[in-house]
Design an enzyme around this catalytic site. Structure first.
Site, short mmCIF file in Angstrom:
data_model
loop_
_atom_site.label_atom_id
_atom_site.label_comp_id
_atom_site.label_asym_id
_atom_site.label_seq_id
_atom_site.Cartn_x
_atom_site.Cartn_y
_atom_site.Cartn_z
CD GLU A 185 -2.20 -5.19 3.68
OE1 GLU A 185 -1.49 -4.18 3.79
OE2 GLU A 185 -2.32 -5.83 2.63
CD GLU A 372 -6.06 -5.13 0.23
OE1 GLU A 372 -4.92 -4.86 -0.21
OE2 GLU A 372 -6.55 -4.56 1.22
C1 GAL Z 1 -2.42 -3.22 0.75
C2 GAL Z 1 -3.38 -2.27 1.43
C3 GAL Z 1 -4.20 -1.46 0.50
C4 GAL Z 1 -3.47 -1.04 -0.75
C5 GAL Z 1 -2.72 -2.19 -1.37
C6 GAL Z 1 -1.86 -1.84 -2.57
O1 GAL Z 1 -1.29 -3.40 1.54
O2 GAL Z 1 -4.28 -2.99 2.26
O3 GAL Z 1 -4.71 -0.39 1.23
O4 GAL Z 1 -2.71 0.08 -0.54
O5 GAL Z 1 -1.87 -2.77 -0.41
O6 GAL Z 1 -0.58 -1.45 -2.19
#
Ligand code: GAL
Length: 471
Positions: A185, A372
């Protein structure tokens, strides 16, 4: 691309081929063989005692983290990884995304720590022992303290230092890992650290943010090259080819007032800044901003063109954009009045995953890995449906021809959620931080069943659309 049995490249080719002509049994979609099912974590959020990093220092300052939490021991995953990976296997997973910690592997400038390298080799071996394809992230928001002191990603020397660290990681782990995620990110990182000031170094400065963006793109391109170079040498020794990606946070943006030209333009601007500019830099080789009233950027990123083999997408939510003359760059980010929200107040919008997958495949033509997707849900009342509906949306995109290689849920465990501290609960396994006990949520069983069945009913496509009622 060279295709070798058992390699991820084979999965890329296979899934791309199968998913574009996947047979539909009525309303059911069957996932192709080789599809990657997993979870994702990040070192600082789960390992504990990441005490040589900039985040560790940041947490010590009162007010930086909600409730003045410290990451502390976190999930003690550094010591409990073997048991945790067995929990991942119990979900029926065949993949695990995690980050190796730069602050551990290079605790002083130019001095690499072989004991820490041995630790991560043990994690990789445990992945293999549990049937999990490892996906290794090199940078997930944390820097070694020494590098932060030199200016972190603002410093022009950091891209080359990142590439040296990537080369070390490739040399130590390349025989055990095929899939590399250079950056997590980048746009969230520079927004939180250099525009909002809620991540270290806590700066609010657009010019610096743009320099950081350029350096991250340069760093990615150099790291990708270092990984490939190492890989070419090992290919001579018959190793599998490496696949390089980033994990790019993408959001769906719709105009808050669908009829209002200025919201429509603002939405395009936000979409370009957040979703597209960085991807363009590392796929087309040029970082470009020409937004009236803002610094103009037009730079070539050496090695940026075609530096991704596949595209990792982190998807969480959508925002409705309402132009705000006081903050024209970011505008106001709202959600429909009747939206279902997560504990963090993010709109639950599964259709957004479908829209992003279809749109990003059309725009960039790269096979996609969902790196994710998850929900903060402390009461465990929404996670199961969230998971099911997002998998349905993904399956619909695959049915419509998007080559999706896998899905990694955020997260395996509850963990340290950066500036929010420990209160948000993202885990498929909830964690009792006092005892380090893990307990499966209801969604863990839902995930296990869907993976076991290898198929999912497609549900219905609901485009709630941008309502003119937003808040
Ligand atoms: C993403 C990040 C993770 C985690 C997730 C939930 O932005 O890569 O580390 O925090 O969000 O908020």
């Amino acid at each position: 691309m060279i295709v070798r049995p058992g390699s991820l490249t084979l999965a890329v080719a296979f899934v791309a081929a199968v998913s574009s002509c996947a047979a539909l049994a009525g309303e059911t979609y069957a996932f192709p063989a080789g599809f990657l099912w997993g979870t994702a974590t990040a070192a600082h959020q789960v390992e504990g005692n990441n005490s040589n990093s900039d985040w560790w220092d940041w947490e010590q300052v009162p007010g930086h983290i909600k409730h003045n939490d410290h990451s502390g021991l976190a999930d003690d995953h550094y010591h409990l990884f073997a048991a945790d990976l067995a929990l991942a296997r119990d979900l029926g997973n065949n993949a695990y995304r995690f980050s190796v910690e730069w602050a551990r592997l290079e605790p002083e400038e130019g001095r690499f720590d072989e004991r820490e390298a041995a630790h991560y080799r043990a994690v990789l071996e445990a992945c293999k022992a549990n049937g999990l394809t490892p996906i290794v992230t090199l940078f997930h928001f944390t820097l070694p303290r020494w590098l932060a002191a030199k200016g972190g990603w603002l410093s022009p020397s950091t891209p080359a230092l990142f590439a040296r660290y990537a080369a070390f990681a490739a040399a130590r782990f390349g025989d055990l890992a095929d899939l590399w995620c250079t950056l997590n990110e980048p746009v969230v990182y520079l927004g939180a650290g250099y525009l909002k000031g809620v991540f270290p170094p806590g700066i609010l400065d657009l010019r610096q943010a743009l320099i950081v963006m350029e350096n991250l793109a340069r760093g990615h391109a150099l790291a990708a090259k270092a990984i490939k170079e190492h890989d070419r040498k090992s290919l001579a020794k018959n190793g599998p080819p490496a696949v390089v990606t980033i994990a790019h946070h993408m959001r769906v943006f719709d105009p808050a007032r669908s009829w209002h030209p200025i919201d429509i333009v603002a939405t395009r601007v936000v979409d370009y800044i957040f979703n597209k500019a960085f991807l363009d830099a590392i796929t087309r080789g040029r970082l470009y901003f020409n937004i009236p009233g803002f610094p103009r950027v037009d730079v070539v990123i050496p090695g940026g063109k075609h530096s991704l083999d596949i595209l990792g997408i982190n998807y969480y939510s959508r925002d409705l954009i309402k132009f705000n003359p006081r903050s024209p760059l970011l505008s106001d980010q709202l959600h429909p009045r009747d939206a279902q929200l997560t504990d963090l107040g993010w709109e639950i919008y599964p259709e957004g995953l479908y829209r992003l997958l279809v749109g990003t495949w059309k725009d960039y033509g790269l096979p996609i890995l969902v790196t994710e997707n998850g929900i903060a849900d402390g009461s465990d009342s929404k996670r199961s449906e969230f998971l099911r509906q997002h998998l349905q949306a993904m399956a619909r995109a695959m049915k419509d021809g998007v080559p999706v290689l896998g899905y990694l849920h955020w997260s395996l465990l509850d963990n340290f959620e950066w500036a929010e501290g420990f209160w948000p609960r993202f885990g498929l396994y909830s964690v009792d931080y006092a005892t380090q006990q893990r307990r499966p949520t209801k969604a863990a069983e839902v995930y296990r069943q869907i993976i076991g069945a290898g198929k999912i009913d497609l549900g219905k496509s609901e485009d709630l659309g941008p309502e003119d009622e937003a808040e």
